[in-house]
Design an enzyme around this catalytic site. Structure first.
Site, PDB file in Angstrom:
ATOM      1  N   CYS A   9      -2.467   3.369   0.616  1.00 22.46           N
ATOM      2  CA  CYS A   9      -2.832   3.906   1.923  1.00 22.46           C
ATOM      3  C   CYS A   9      -2.643   5.416   1.872  1.00 22.46           C
ATOM      4  CB  CYS A   9      -2.051   3.236   3.061  1.00 22.46           C
ATOM      5  SG  CYS A   9      -0.297   3.633   3.158  1.00 22.46           S
ATOM      6  N   ARG A  15       1.173   1.039   5.990  1.00 24.22           N
ATOM      7  CA  ARG A  15       0.319  -0.095   5.619  1.00 24.22           C
ATOM      8  C   ARG A  15       0.544  -0.600   4.192  1.00 24.22           C
ATOM      9  NH1 ARG A  15      -5.063   2.893   7.196  1.00 24.22           N
ATOM     10  NH2 ARG A  15      -3.752   4.600   6.447  1.00 24.22           N
ATOM     11  N   ASP A 115      -4.708   3.279  10.523  1.00 25.31           N
ATOM     12  CA  ASP A 115      -3.395   3.869  10.292  1.00 25.31           C
ATOM     13  C   ASP A 115      -2.597   3.881  11.599  1.00 25.31           C
ATOM     14  OD1 ASP A 115      -1.194   5.259   9.415  1.00 25.31           O
ATOM     15  OD2 ASP A 115      -2.338   7.006   8.692  1.00 25.31           O
TER      16      ASP A 115
END
Length: 147
Positions: A9, A15, A115
């Site tokens: 990520c 994440r 995000d």
């Protein structure tokens, strides 16, 4: 059979470490790690992401964010990214990894996992739900590859 997966990520604090933990639990015979394209190197998992992951039954291990490098990309047989921008950046900067870089949400109409960083607990919970929804698809596909 894929024996190593790298989850990627942006900062490697929301994440990708959660995806790493979920995949590691679902695929105990696969080496699963994570990194960030713009990592907050050395940082632990974001507290909201960690809390949301625990609430949803994902077992987190101690974590220190690390930067994606060409060496990490070479070591991984499969690179799973959270959104299309991550895939685009990897392909632009490391075109040799284009064939093994895919969205975690690939089997769900190439879904991106947004995000949640600095977006409040609700966004963290939703991102973790989306990761949890995507993992079984990869488990199924990797099992099918084994024959």
């Amino acid at each position: 059979m894929v024996s190593s997966i790298l989850c990627v990520c942006t900062g490697n604090i929301c994440r990708s470490p959660v995806a790493e933990a979920a995949l590691r639990e679902a695929l105990p015979d696969v080496a699963v790690t994570s990194a960030g394209l713009h990592a907050l190197v050395g940082r632990d998992i974001n507290t909201d992401s960690a809390e949301a992951a625990r609430e949803q039954g994902i077992l987190l291990l101690p974590h220190a964010a690390r930067q994606f490098t060409s060496q990490l990309g070479e070591q991984a047989e499969l690179i799973l990214v959270m959104d299309q921008d991550h895939r685009d950046e990897i392909i632009r900067r490391w075109p040799q990894f284009s064939g093994k870089t895919m969205l975690l949400g690939y089997f769900e109409n190439s879904k991106s996992i947004p995000d949640p960083y600095r977006m409040g607990m609700g966004m963290h919970q939703r991102a973790i739900e989306m990761i949890r929804e995507s993992v079984p698809h990869w488990v199924q596909q990797l099992a099918a590859m084994r024959g």
